[in-house]
Design a protein around this motif. Structure first.
Motif, PDB file in Angstrom:
ATOM      1  N   ALA A  95       1.204  36.331   0.186  1.00 13.25           N
ATOM      2  CA  ALA A  95       2.143  37.368   0.625  1.00 13.25           C
ATOM      3  C   ALA A  95       1.509  38.377   1.572  1.00 13.25           C
ATOM      4  CB  ALA A  95       2.747  38.074  -0.582  1.00 13.25           C
ATOM      5  N   ALA A  96       0.281  38.815   1.297  1.00 12.28           N
ATOM      6  CA  ALA A  96      -0.366  39.814   2.148  1.00 12.28           C
ATOM      7  C   ALA A  96      -0.567  39.274   3.564  1.00 12.28           C
ATOM      8  CB  ALA A  96      -1.700  40.247   1.541  1.00 12.28           C
ATOM      9  N   GLU A  99       2.790  39.163   5.305  1.00 11.18           N
ATOM     10  CA  GLU A  99       3.198  40.534   5.632  1.00 11.18           C
ATOM     11  C   GLU A  99       2.457  41.004   6.888  1.00 11.18           C
ATOM     12  OE1 GLU A  99       2.794  44.870   3.580  1.00 11.18           O
ATOM     13  OE2 GLU A  99       3.515  43.233   2.296  1.00 11.18           O
ATOM     14  N   TRP A 100       1.161  40.694   6.978  1.00 10.88           N
ATOM     15  CA  TRP A 100       0.364  41.046   8.163  1.00 10.88           C
ATOM     16  C   TRP A 100       0.915  40.378   9.418  1.00 10.88           C
ATOM     17  CZ3 TRP A 100      -2.789  37.681  11.136  1.00 10.88           C
ATOM     18  CH2 TRP A 100      -3.554  38.308  12.105  1.00 10.88           C
ATOM     19  N   GLY A 102       3.959  39.807  10.167  1.00 11.29           N
ATOM     20  CA  GLY A 102       5.103  40.575  10.647  1.00 11.29           C
ATOM     21  C   GLY A 102       6.153  39.725  11.333  1.00 11.29           C
TER      22      GLY A 102
END
Length: 116
Positions: A95-96, A99-100, A102
Protein backbone atom coordinates in the motif's frame (compact mmCIF):
# COMPACT_ATOMS: atom_id res chain seq x y z
CA UNK A 1 -17.95 -19.00 -26.44
CA UNK A 2 -14.81 -17.93 -28.28
CA UNK A 3 -12.40 -15.44 -26.72
CA UNK A 4 -11.32 -12.63 -29.06
CA UNK A 5 -9.83 -9.63 -27.30
CA UNK A 6 -8.83 -10.72 -23.83
CA UNK A 7 -7.87 -13.69 -21.74
CA UNK A 8 -9.48 -15.68 -18.99
CA UNK A 9 -7.89 -14.91 -15.63
CA UNK A 10 -7.92 -16.63 -12.27
CA UNK A 11 -6.83 -15.78 -8.75
CA UNK A 12 -3.32 -14.75 -7.79
CA UNK A 13 -1.89 -18.16 -6.96
CA UNK A 14 1.61 -17.35 -5.67
CA UNK A 15 3.85 -14.64 -4.24
CA UNK A 16 7.55 -14.42 -5.05
CA UNK A 17 9.72 -12.61 -2.53
CA UNK A 18 13.33 -11.69 -3.23
CA UNK A 19 15.54 -10.50 -0.39
CA UNK A 20 18.38 -8.25 -1.56
CA UNK A 21 20.36 -9.15 1.54
CA UNK A 22 21.45 -12.72 1.08
CA UNK A 23 19.90 -12.76 -2.41
CA UNK A 24 17.24 -15.25 -1.31
CA UNK A 25 14.21 -16.07 -3.45
CA UNK A 26 11.05 -17.48 -1.84
CA UNK A 27 7.86 -18.77 -3.48
CA UNK A 28 4.68 -18.86 -1.38
CA UNK A 29 1.54 -20.55 -2.75
CA UNK A 30 -1.56 -18.46 -2.06
CA UNK A 31 -4.37 -20.30 -3.84
CA UNK A 32 -4.46 -23.58 -5.72
CA UNK A 33 -8.14 -23.52 -6.75
CA UNK A 34 -8.84 -23.06 -10.44
CA UNK A 35 -11.65 -20.50 -10.34
CA UNK A 36 -12.38 -18.00 -13.07
CA UNK A 37 -12.25 -14.29 -12.38
CA UNK A 38 -13.65 -13.53 -15.81
CA UNK A 39 -12.01 -12.03 -18.87
CA UNK A 40 -9.34 -9.35 -18.81
CA UNK A 41 -7.98 -7.49 -21.80
CA UNK A 42 -6.21 -4.30 -22.71
CA UNK A 43 -7.26 -1.46 -24.96
CA UNK A 44 -4.86 -0.57 -27.79
CA UNK A 45 -1.89 1.28 -26.26
CA UNK A 46 -0.75 4.69 -27.44
CA UNK A 47 2.82 5.25 -28.69
CA UNK A 48 3.91 6.98 -25.46
CA UNK A 49 2.48 4.10 -23.41
CA UNK A 50 4.49 1.59 -25.44
CA UNK A 51 7.60 3.66 -24.68
CA UNK A 52 6.71 3.65 -20.97
CA UNK A 53 6.59 -0.16 -21.03
CA UNK A 54 10.21 -0.31 -22.21
CA UNK A 55 11.33 0.78 -18.73
CA UNK A 56 13.08 -1.95 -16.74
CA UNK A 57 11.86 -1.26 -13.18
CA UNK A 58 14.56 -3.27 -11.42
CA UNK A 59 17.32 -1.38 -13.23
CA UNK A 60 15.69 1.94 -12.30
CA UNK A 61 15.24 0.85 -8.67
CA UNK A 62 18.88 -0.25 -8.39
CA UNK A 63 20.19 2.89 -10.10
CA UNK A 64 20.65 6.39 -8.67
CA UNK A 65 17.53 7.99 -7.12
CA UNK A 66 16.65 11.00 -9.22
CA UNK A 67 13.39 12.80 -9.98
CA UNK A 68 13.55 11.46 -13.54
CA UNK A 69 14.02 7.87 -12.30
CA UNK A 70 11.14 8.26 -9.84
CA UNK A 71 8.92 9.57 -12.65
CA UNK A 72 9.85 6.59 -14.85
CA UNK A 73 8.82 4.21 -12.07
CA UNK A 74 5.60 6.07 -11.41
CA UNK A 75 4.66 6.13 -15.09
CA UNK A 76 5.50 2.45 -15.55
CA UNK A 77 3.60 1.13 -12.53
CA UNK A 78 0.62 3.47 -12.98
CA UNK A 79 0.26 2.29 -16.58
CA UNK A 80 0.56 -1.36 -15.54
CA UNK A 81 -2.05 -0.80 -12.85
CA UNK A 82 -4.41 1.10 -15.17
CA UNK A 83 -4.53 -1.79 -17.65
CA UNK A 84 -5.14 -4.37 -14.93
CA UNK A 85 -1.70 -6.01 -14.83
CA UNK A 86 -1.25 -5.56 -11.07
CA UNK A 87 -3.61 -7.63 -8.91
CA UNK A 88 -5.47 -6.00 -6.05
CA UNK A 89 -3.64 -8.29 -3.61
CA UNK A 90 -0.31 -6.72 -4.64
CA UNK A 91 -1.71 -3.21 -4.18
CA UNK A 92 -2.95 -4.12 -0.70
CA UNK A 93 0.31 -5.83 0.27
CA UNK A 94 2.38 -2.83 -0.87
CA UNK A 95 0.00 0.00 0.00
CA UNK A 96 2.74 2.52 0.86
CA UNK A 97 4.41 1.99 -2.54
CA UNK A 98 1.16 2.44 -4.46
CA UNK A 99 0.33 5.51 -2.39
CA UNK A 100 3.75 6.95 -3.33
CA UNK A 101 3.01 6.29 -6.99
CA UNK A 102 -0.03 8.58 -6.78
CA UNK A 103 -1.81 6.90 -9.68
CA UNK A 104 -5.23 8.03 -8.54
CA UNK A 105 -8.43 6.03 -8.14
CA UNK A 106 -9.01 5.51 -11.87
CA UNK A 107 -6.08 3.10 -11.98
CA UNK A 108 -7.57 0.64 -9.52
CA UNK A 109 -10.11 -0.97 -11.86
CA UNK A 110 -8.76 -3.58 -14.28
CA UNK A 111 -9.40 -3.11 -17.98
CA UNK A 112 -12.02 -5.50 -19.28
CA UNK A 113 -12.94 -6.52 -22.78
CA UNK A 114 -16.04 -7.93 -24.37
CA UNK A 115 -16.07 -11.51 -25.64
CA UNK A 116 -18.72 -10.82 -28.26
Amino acid sequence: MRLRDGEFVGPTWARITWAAQGQRLELTRLDTRLTSHGVQGVRPLRKEELETLKVKPLEVLLGPRTKAADQQLKSYYCLQRSVGNIPAEAVTAHAAFFEWLGCGPQASAPATCSTR
